[in-house]
Scaffold this motif. Structure first.
Motif, short mmCIF file in Angstrom:
data_model
loop_
_atom_site.label_atom_id
_atom_site.label_comp_id
_atom_site.label_asym_id
_atom_site.label_seq_id
_atom_site.Cartn_x
_atom_site.Cartn_y
_atom_site.Cartn_z
N ASN A 180 40.21 10.86 17.47
CA ASN A 180 40.69 9.48 17.41
C ASN A 180 42.20 9.36 17.56
O ASN A 180 42.70 8.46 18.24
CB ASN A 180 40.27 8.84 16.08
N LYS A 181 42.93 10.24 16.89
CA LYS A 181 44.39 10.14 16.92
C LYS A 181 44.94 10.32 18.33
O LYS A 181 45.94 9.70 18.69
CB LYS A 181 45.02 11.14 15.95
N TYR A 182 44.27 11.15 19.13
CA TYR A 182 44.72 11.35 20.52
C TYR A 182 44.31 10.15 21.39
O TYR A 182 45.04 9.79 22.32
CB TYR A 182 44.13 12.64 21.07
N MET A 183 43.16 9.56 21.09
CA MET A 183 42.75 8.35 21.80
C MET A 183 43.76 7.23 21.58
O MET A 183 44.11 6.50 22.51
CB MET A 183 41.37 7.90 21.31
N VAL A 184 44.21 7.10 20.33
CA VAL A 184 45.19 6.06 19.97
C VAL A 184 46.49 6.25 20.74
O VAL A 184 47.00 5.32 21.37
CB VAL A 184 45.45 6.06 18.45
N VAL A 185 47.02 7.48 20.71
CA VAL A 185 48.31 7.74 21.37
C VAL A 185 48.20 7.59 22.88
O VAL A 185 49.01 6.90 23.51
CB VAL A 185 48.82 9.16 21.02
N ILE A 186 47.19 8.23 23.48
CA ILE A 186 47.04 8.15 24.94
C ILE A 186 46.77 6.72 25.37
O ILE A 186 47.31 6.24 26.38
CB ILE A 186 45.91 9.09 25.41
N GLY A 187 45.94 6.01 24.59
CA GLY A 187 45.64 4.62 24.92
C GLY A 187 46.88 3.75 24.90
O GLY A 187 47.10 2.93 25.80
N MET A 188 47.75 3.92 23.89
CA MET A 188 48.95 3.12 23.79
C MET A 188 49.98 3.51 24.85
O MET A 188 50.69 2.65 25.39
CB MET A 188 49.56 3.24 22.39
N VAL A 189 50.08 4.79 25.16
CA VAL A 189 51.01 5.23 26.22
C VAL A 189 50.57 4.68 27.57
O VAL A 189 51.41 4.21 28.38
CB VAL A 189 51.10 6.77 26.26
N LEU A 190 49.27 4.69 27.84
CA LEU A 190 48.75 4.10 29.08
C LEU A 190 49.02 2.60 29.11
O LEU A 190 49.31 2.03 30.17
CB LEU A 190 47.26 4.38 29.21
N PHE A 191 48.92 1.96 27.96
CA PHE A 191 49.25 0.53 27.84
C PHE A 191 50.70 0.31 28.22
O PHE A 191 51.04 -0.64 28.96
CB PHE A 191 49.01 0.08 26.40
N LEU A 192 51.58 1.18 27.75
CA LEU A 192 53.00 1.10 28.07
C LEU A 192 53.23 1.29 29.57
O LEU A 192 53.98 0.53 30.20
CB LEU A 192 53.78 2.15 27.29
#
Length: 248
Positions: A180-192
């Motif tokens: 989950n923690k990697y999904m959160v980070v990768i998801g937000m970076v892709l959002f950026l």
């Protein structure tokens, strides 16, 4: 119970598969400029709706039980506001209101990743908003009139950077279990990355130059928006599937 879990897992896999198929389909349509009976914008919006549905199906926690399931509630809230924001941008062409809703999305994600300093986070956004509004008023009164989208976009960018930085910090502090923690980070970076492409696309579209490089750069930036956006929403929707370590 085991049969129910397998059934739920199958539903998740089907929804993810549909999202990925639609993702490839609209990218193909945009890249080759294909025009079918349905616009690629509607296919994109369907993907966003499915991501929101995924956040509901992937976790059976009650959305109304906020005190007990704070994290999943905030995730679903952020994805629901995203659905409304994309409705404004993709379907209704209410661009200013759509960007305003995305402001709320980023603030919601920041709150999701802030467990110990929630009041400080909200105070930061409040003070920043006051500063942006005051700067905008002074500018239009004493310098020159500017589009309302400029201060809104500026505040959105600040909210976005804040939510991404908090997501990274949450990962480092093991707020969520793996993966989950990697999904959160990768998801937000892709959002950026998606929103950086939005900015580049808008900036290049305002240029009067007809140079081939400028035109191609604008086209590539516009295409990459959705290359990054749907994977970000998919990962964020799945990030609430398992209970976090510190938030329940």
């Amino acid at each position: 119970m085991l049969k129910k879990r397998k059934s739920n897992s199958l539903v998740l896999e089907v929804i993810v598969a549909i999202i990925l198929i639609l993702y490839i389909l609209f990218l193909y349509m945009d890249f080759y400029n294909v025009r079918w009976l349905i616009s690629s914008n509607y296919i994109k919006y369907l993907c966003i709706l499915l991501c929101f549905l995924l956040s509901i199906v992937s976790n059976k926690n009650s959305i109304l039980d906020i005190a007990k399931h704070r994290d999943i509630f905030l995730l679903r809230l952020a994805l629901f506001i995203t659905v409304m924001a994309d409705l404004c941008l993709l379907v209704l062409d209410f661009y200013v209101f759509g960007v305003f809703l995305f402001l709320l999305v980023q603030i919601t994600y920041s709150v999701r990743y802030s467990t110990k300093r929630l009041k400080t986070t909200l105070l930061f956004f409040f003070i920043t908003l006051q500063f942006v509004v005051l700067t905008y008023i002074i500018t239009i009164l004493f310098i020159a009139k500017i589009n309302i989208l400029i201060p809104i976009s500026l505040f959105y960018f600040i909210c976005l950077i804040t939510s991404v930085s908090k997501a990274i910090k949450a990962c480092k502090n093991n707020l969520y279990p793996s993966p989950n923690k990697y999904m959160v980070v990768i998801g937000m970076v892709l959002f950026l990355l998606c929103d950086l492409c939005v900015a580049l696309s808008n900036v290049t579209s305002t240029l009067t130059s007809t140079a081939y490089f400028i035109i191609r750069f604008q086209q590539i930036s516009w295409f990459l928006i959705w290359v990054f956006y749907i994977p970000s929403q998919l990962l964020l929707a799945l990030s609430g599937r398992y209970k976090s370590k510190l938030i329940e």
